[in-house]
Scaffold this active site. Structure first.
Site, short mmCIF file in Angstrom:
data_model
loop_
_atom_site.label_atom_id
_atom_site.label_comp_id
_atom_site.label_asym_id
_atom_site.label_seq_id
_atom_site.Cartn_x
_atom_site.Cartn_y
_atom_site.Cartn_z
N GLY A 22 0.84 -1.19 0.00
CA GLY A 22 0.00 0.00 0.00
C GLY A 22 0.87 1.24 0.00
O GLY A 22 0.72 2.11 0.84
N GLY A 35 0.11 8.62 0.37
CA GLY A 35 -0.35 8.69 1.75
C GLY A 35 0.60 8.06 2.74
O GLY A 35 1.82 8.25 2.69
N TYR A 63 -14.70 -2.50 8.15
CA TYR A 63 -13.35 -1.93 8.27
C TYR A 63 -12.90 -1.93 9.74
O TYR A 63 -11.78 -2.35 10.05
CB TYR A 63 -13.34 -0.51 7.72
CG TYR A 63 -12.06 0.24 7.97
CD1 TYR A 63 -10.97 0.09 7.13
CD2 TYR A 63 -11.95 1.11 9.06
CE1 TYR A 63 -9.79 0.78 7.36
CE2 TYR A 63 -10.78 1.81 9.30
CZ TYR A 63 -9.70 1.64 8.45
OH TYR A 63 -8.53 2.32 8.70
#
Length: 267
Positions: free
Chosen positions: A15, A19, A156
């Site tokens: 990932g 960010g 989540y």
């Protein structure tokens, strides 16, 4: 002993295109580590790799894949080949904001795959090799959303609880084997994904979003010292209130009401 001397030459960040993941990649490159960067989108991943190579001169390998695919772990293992992964950051995550049944079951399943199943498999493979070598480090990104039920963010939040508990268990199992494991429990962070959701203000207690670099630096300072931590003073305070001052029922209600206010969700 420097960070690189303690953990080794090469870090893998899942990932990593932007960010928080990109912030980890830059921070680890600054510490002299070569990188394997994983993300789904090719263009931003390659751009992050280019910037890191130009700035720090380290070796950067990129792997573009969908972490929800059933064969993703094998794809990554094959791409890494015989390279020794000495430090692993699992930052990748999917989320869905809204009423539970107003999206397909497939969405929830993919959240579970990316946030838990693929993470668990990569930690098993690369973490297991670290244990064999007697050296390594693993960061698993969790969230303060996982400390209690979170309405309109239910799947989540549940995966983030799993992340923290997994990291804490492995911290105990592997701490005497030379491998440090930590769960970083972040709150709202000013990443592109967070900003793109266009959140409103949930409550006067809501802390200001942290910068990704702030979360990353705190985590890299704390690994090896604690099994898990909550990033940022404001997040620590709010989590203390939710866990120790308010009842469980009240904490869950506050999370649900906050989500409705932030995203204009109708009850």
């Amino acid at each position: 002993m420097t960070f690189k001397e303690k953990y080794g030459q090469t870090a893998l960040v899942a990932g990593a295109s932007e960010g928080m993941g990109a912030a980890y990649a830059f921070a680890l490159a600054e510490r002299g580590m070569d990188l394997v960067l994983i993300a789904r989108r090719v263009a931003p991943l390659e751009e992050t790799a280019r910037k890191i190579t130009e700035q720090f001169g380290v070796k950067v390998q990129t792997i573009s894949c969908d972490l929800a695919d059933d064969d993703t772990t094998q794809q990554i293992i094959q791409a890494v080949d015989d390279k020794s992964i000495d430090f692993l950051v699992y930052n990748a995550a999917l989320s869905y904001i809204g009423p539970y049944t107003e999206t397909r079951l497939e969405t929830h399943t993919n959240i579970a795959k990316v946030n838990m199943i693929t993470q668990m498999a990569l930690v098993y493979h690369f973490g297991g090799k670290m244990v064999e070598r007697g050296k390594g480090g693993i960061v698993i990104m969790s969230s303060i959303a996982g400390f209690q039920g979170s309405g309109y963010l239910a799947t989540y939040a549940a995966t983030k609880a799993f992340n923290r508990v997994l990291a804490e268990g492995l911290w105990y199992e592997w701490k005497e084997k030379g491998v440090d494991v930590i769960a970083c429990c972040a709150g709202a962070t000013a990443t592109p994904n967070y900003i793109n959701t266009n959140p409103g203000k949930a409550s006067p207690l809501e802390p200001k979003p942290q910068l990704p670099e702030q979360v990353v630096e705190e985590c890299l300072q704390k690994i090896g010292k604690t099994p898990s931590f909550i990033s940022g003073t404001g997040n620590k305070l709010v989590t203390f209130l939710m866990q120790h001052i308010f009842s469980r029922k009240m904490a869950i209600k506050m999370m649900g009401v906050g989500m409705r206010k932030m995203y204009g969700i109708k009850g």
